[in-house]
Design an enzyme around this catalytic site. Structure first.
Site, PDB file in Angstrom:
ATOM      1  N   ASN A 111       0.815  -1.219   0.000  1.00  0.00           N
ATOM      2  CA  ASN A 111       0.000   0.000   0.000  1.00  0.00           C
ATOM      3  C   ASN A 111       0.847   1.267   0.000  1.00  0.00           C
ATOM      4  O   ASN A 111       0.557   2.209  -0.739  1.00  0.00           O
ATOM      5  CB  ASN A 111      -0.954  -0.015   1.204  1.00  0.00           C
ATOM      6  CG  ASN A 111      -1.949  -1.157   1.119  1.00  0.00           C
ATOM      7  OD1 ASN A 111      -2.048  -1.818   0.079  1.00  0.00           O
ATOM      8  ND2 ASN A 111      -2.675  -1.400   2.197  1.00  0.00           N
ATOM      9  N   THR A 156     -16.361  38.259 -30.641  1.00  0.00           N
ATOM     10  CA  THR A 156     -17.192  37.736 -29.554  1.00  0.00           C
ATOM     11  C   THR A 156     -18.359  37.062 -30.263  1.00  0.00           C
ATOM     12  O   THR A 156     -18.778  37.530 -31.334  1.00  0.00           O
ATOM     13  CB  THR A 156     -17.704  38.851 -28.614  1.00  0.00           C
ATOM     14  OG1 THR A 156     -18.480  39.777 -29.392  1.00  0.00           O
ATOM     15  CG2 THR A 156     -16.558  39.593 -27.936  1.00  0.00           C
ATOM     16  N   HIS A 157     -18.846  35.974 -29.725  1.00  0.00           N
ATOM     17  CA  HIS A 157     -19.903  35.185 -30.389  1.00  0.00           C
ATOM     18  C   HIS A 157     -19.458  34.711 -31.778  1.00  0.00           C
ATOM     19  O   HIS A 157     -20.292  34.432 -32.632  1.00  0.00           O
ATOM     20  CB  HIS A 157     -21.206  35.977 -30.524  1.00  0.00           C
ATOM     21  CG  HIS A 157     -21.624  36.682 -29.264  1.00  0.00           C
ATOM     22  ND1 HIS A 157     -22.508  36.147 -28.361  1.00  0.00           N
ATOM     23  CD2 HIS A 157     -21.243  37.878 -28.756  1.00  0.00           C
ATOM     24  CE1 HIS A 157     -22.668  36.994 -27.348  1.00  0.00           C
ATOM     25  NE2 HIS A 157     -21.904  38.053 -27.559  1.00  0.00           N
ATOM     26  N   SER A 278      -6.662  14.525 -48.889  1.00  0.00           N
ATOM     27  CA  SER A 278      -7.837  13.673 -49.018  1.00  0.00           C
ATOM     28  C   SER A 278      -7.544  12.607 -50.062  1.00  0.00           C
ATOM     29  O   SER A 278      -6.841  12.865 -51.035  1.00  0.00           O
ATOM     30  CB  SER A 278      -9.039  14.516 -49.455  1.00  0.00           C
ATOM     31  OG  SER A 278     -10.016  13.687 -50.063  1.00  0.00           O
ATOM     32  N   LYS A 284      -7.652  19.163 -51.267  1.00  0.00           N
ATOM     33  CA  LYS A 284      -7.810  19.309 -49.822  1.00  0.00           C
ATOM     34  C   LYS A 284      -6.508  19.334 -49.041  1.00  0.00           C
ATOM     35  O   LYS A 284      -5.546  18.652 -49.362  1.00  0.00           O
ATOM     36  CB  LYS A 284      -8.656  18.151 -49.284  1.00  0.00           C
ATOM     37  CG  LYS A 284     -10.090  18.219 -49.735  1.00  0.00           C
ATOM     38  CD  LYS A 284     -10.926  19.079 -48.841  1.00  0.00           C
ATOM     39  CE  LYS A 284     -11.459  18.228 -47.717  1.00  0.00           C
ATOM     40  NZ  LYS A 284     -12.311  19.008 -46.827  1.00  0.00           N
ATOM     41  N   GLU A 291      -7.710  18.658 -35.290  1.00  0.00           N
ATOM     42  CA  GLU A 291      -8.959  17.958 -34.955  1.00  0.00           C
ATOM     43  C   GLU A 291      -8.717  16.869 -33.921  1.00  0.00           C
ATOM     44  O   GLU A 291      -9.522  16.654 -33.019  1.00  0.00           O
ATOM     45  CB  GLU A 291      -9.554  17.345 -36.228  1.00  0.00           C
ATOM     46  CG  GLU A 291      -9.986  18.368 -37.253  1.00  0.00           C
ATOM     47  CD  GLU A 291     -10.322  17.705 -38.586  1.00  0.00           C
ATOM     48  OE1 GLU A 291      -9.421  17.626 -39.446  1.00  0.00           O
ATOM     49  OE2 GLU A 291     -11.462  17.260 -38.759  1.00  0.00           O
ATOM     50  N   TYR A 318      -6.711   1.983   2.316  1.00  0.00           N
ATOM     51  CA  TYR A 318      -6.580   1.432   0.968  1.00  0.00           C
ATOM     52  C   TYR A 318      -7.719   0.486   0.624  1.00  0.00           C
ATOM     53  O   TYR A 318      -8.146  -0.322   1.438  1.00  0.00           O
ATOM     54  CB  TYR A 318      -5.245   0.676   0.844  1.00  0.00           C
ATOM     55  CG  TYR A 318      -5.059   0.026  -0.521  1.00  0.00           C
ATOM     56  CD1 TYR A 318      -4.528   0.753  -1.578  1.00  0.00           C
ATOM     57  CD2 TYR A 318      -5.449  -1.295  -0.753  1.00  0.00           C
ATOM     58  CE1 TYR A 318      -4.388   0.182  -2.832  1.00  0.00           C
ATOM     59  CE2 TYR A 318      -5.299  -1.883  -2.006  1.00  0.00           C
ATOM     60  CZ  TYR A 318      -4.769  -1.135  -3.042  1.00  0.00           C
ATOM     61  OH  TYR A 318      -4.631  -1.702  -4.279  1.00  0.00           O
ATOM     62  N   GLN A 323      -6.432   0.471  -7.485  1.00  0.00           N
ATOM     63  CA  GLN A 323      -5.597  -0.055  -8.566  1.00  0.00           C
ATOM     64  C   GLN A 323      -6.053   0.487  -9.933  1.00  0.00           C
ATOM     65  O   GLN A 323      -5.284   0.509 -10.883  1.00  0.00           O
ATOM     66  CB  GLN A 323      -5.662  -1.589  -8.552  1.00  0.00           C
ATOM     67  CG  GLN A 323      -4.842  -2.261  -9.627  1.00  0.00           C
ATOM     68  CD  GLN A 323      -4.690  -3.755  -9.346  1.00  0.00           C
ATOM     69  OE1 GLN A 323      -3.940  -4.150  -8.455  1.00  0.00           O
ATOM     70  NE2 GLN A 323      -5.414  -4.578 -10.083  1.00  0.00           N
TER      71      GLN A 323
HETATM   72  N1  ARG Z   1      -1.461  -3.548  -7.404  1.00  0.00           N
HETATM   73  C1  ARG Z   1      -1.933  -2.822  -6.284  1.00  0.00           C
HETATM   74  C2  ARG Z   1      -2.402  -1.415  -6.696  1.00  0.00           C
HETATM   75  O1  ARG Z   1      -2.142  -1.042  -7.769  1.00  0.00           O
HETATM   76  C3  ARG Z   1      -0.851  -2.652  -5.277  1.00  0.00           C
HETATM   77  C4  ARG Z   1      -1.342  -2.532  -3.891  1.00  0.00           C
HETATM   78  C5  ARG Z   1      -1.973  -3.771  -3.456  1.00  0.00           C
HETATM   79  N2  ARG Z   1      -2.290  -3.730  -2.081  1.00  0.00           N
HETATM   80  C6  ARG Z   1      -3.121  -4.616  -1.540  1.00  0.00           C
HETATM   81  N3  ARG Z   1      -3.357  -4.470  -0.278  1.00  0.00           N
HETATM   82  N4  ARG Z   1      -3.709  -5.530  -2.241  1.00  0.00           N
HETATM   83  O2  ARG Z   1      -3.048  -0.723  -5.958  1.00  0.00           O
END
Ligand code: ARG
Length: 458
Positions: A111, A156-157, A278, A284, A291, A318, A323
């Site tokens: 984490n 403008t506009h 084109s 063209k 774009e 977490y 992820q």
């Molecule tokens: N692959 C996980 C992510 O991208 C890493 C962290 C995973 N942590 C866990 N407690 N499963 O977040």
């Protein structure tokens, strides 16, 4: 077979579908350099604080360096069974250095590991964006200098409003992109805290030195709250929102290039290098790059909304939902980089057609405000009355099929007898532009002053 990282409490391995939904290695391998950098800093600190031995550190460092060169050489085998970049690297480390590898993850969780990896990746991307925006601004400054006296209609506009210069218009984009650059810099300043050491969410009992790892990884210091640290993806959201606003600016510019390069406007010509032909219509020359820049803004906006939506319902700390942050950011970053580069090329190469601009600037009674201002300044009329008188002059010119400077003095005097010959001195587009001397106005000297200021602040 059960997982080599957490197999202890598992009797069997994951279902194939579980593996498919769970694995992030196909995209988070992009974080490999950051992951190794983070691990090198972590293991150095573990040794300095006596948590692992110097021998184990040396083995781990050597193994990580081998892995880095394997990845760079393209010989590293990424495995989906190993889920993500963190476990792919740790598993390879075990192959290379044996049991010492198992000590690397002391006082660390994926984490805080992923939080630091991703932060470093976003930091590098923000720095790239800052530099790319500087190059785009420089391209505009050069055009502005070249065209400080090139009169064009201001709108403008999308209706002709008052004459300005192409230089002045270019400088509007310098201001817009400078705000984007400053948003990126703001994001960098807030991102500048190191997550490593927050561990899973609660910190750790090992005597780690978070200041040391923060410094080693180029951060000013560690984050202050371990729960927030592993819950936080603001740095990614800030990058995406700055990117989305920047994309919006790029898209508006793209739209103007599309309009200006039509035969109907004919204000600019794109270089061959930044346009296409084109397959059927030989005449063209299409503004495809503009774009596509306009369209790609949609992807960046989509990424911002996607990540905001991922984050909005998550309890601390977490959750695996997080992820889903990476693909959005990776795609938006690549898109933004390409869009800025394409725009910089288009602007550098842009051929400006001053005659068409000047001609259009005089059409549509664009100096009507100058006539009204003259009536206030010279004839002493209140502005509202001057506005009314000028409106009558425009109606008369429309009836006669001429522009304001084409009206006879007698015609003008029939509308208001205070009008004298002097009025013609303000009715030309050049005079109009030259008179806009207020700070930030269209007058060529004022625009040149702004260009000089920007040359010093670029
Ligand atoms: N692959 C996980 C992510 O991208 C890493 C962290 C995973 N942590 C866990 N407690 N499963 O977040």
């Amino acid at each position: 077979t059960s997982n080599q990282m957490w197999g202890g409490r598992f009797a069997s391995g994951p279902d194939a579908i579980m593996e498919e939904i769970n694995a992030s290695i196909d995209f988070d391998r992009k974080l490999s350099a950051q992951d190794i950098e983070g691990s090198l800093a972590h293991v150095a600190m573990l040794a300095d604080t006596g948590i692992v031995s110097g021998d184990d550190r040396d083995r781990i460092v050597a193994g990580l360096n081998t892995i880095l060169s394997e990845i760079n050489a393209g010989t590293f085998t990424f495995s989906r069974q190993l889920e993500d970049i963190h476990m792919n690297i740790e598993s390879r480390l075990a192959d290379l250095v044996g049991p010492a590898a198992g000590r690397l993850h002391t006082a660390r969780s994926r984490n805080d590991q992923v939080a630091v990896d991703f932060r470093m990746w976003v930091r590098a991307e923000l720095e790239k964006s800052v530099a790319a925006l500087g190059a785009l601004m420089a391209a505009f400054l050069d055009k502005a200098e070249e065209h400080a006296d090139t009169v064009m209609p201001g709108f403008t506009h999308l209706q002709t409003a008052q004459p300005v210069t192409f230089g002045h218009h270019c400088m509007a984009y310098v201001e817009m992109f400078s705000r984007d650059r400053s948003r990126m810099r703001d994001a960098l300043a807030r991102l500048d805290e190191c997550p490593l050491g927050a561990a899973a969410l609660a910190g750790t009992g090992f005597p780690i030195d978070r200041h040391q790892t923060a410094r080693a990884l180029g951060f000013s210091g560690p984050t202050r709250n371990s729960i927030d640290t592993v819950s936080d993806r603001d740095f990614a959201l800030e990058f995406l929102s700055a990117a989305a606003i920047c994309g919006t600016h790029l898209s508006r510019l793209a739209e103007e290039i599309v309009i200006w390069s039509t035969p109907q406007f004919g204000f600019v010509r794109l270089s061959d290098a930044f346009s296409t032909g084109s397959s059927i219509m030989p005449q063209k020359k299409n503004p495809d790059a503009a774009e596509l820049v306009r369209a790609k803004t949609g992807r960046i906006n989509g990424a911002l909304i996607a990540l905001l939506t991922v984050m909005k319902g998550l309890p601390l700390a977490y959750s695996k939902d997080m992820q889903e942050d990476k693909e959005q950011v990776f795609d938006a970053a690549a898109t933004l980089e390409l869009a800025i580069a394409a725009m910089t090329g288009m602007i550098r190469d842009l051929q400006v057609l001053p005659d068409a601009m000047r001609h259009a600037a005089g059409a549509g009674y664009s100096t009507a405000t100058d006539l009204a201002d003259w009536l206030v300044r010279v004839a002493g009329l209140p502005f509202r009355e001057a506005h009314h008188v000028t409106g009558q002059a425009v109606a008369l010119a429309e009836e006669k099929g001429c522009d304001l400077s084409g009206l006879e003095l007698a015609d003008l005097q029939s509308i208001n007898d205070a009008i004298t010959d002097d009025v013609y001195s303000v009715l030309s587009v050049e005079a109009s532009v030259a008179s806009r001397t207020s700070f930030g106005g269209a007058a060529p000297d004022e625009v040149r002053r702004q260009i000089t200021w920007w040359r010093k602040h670029l």
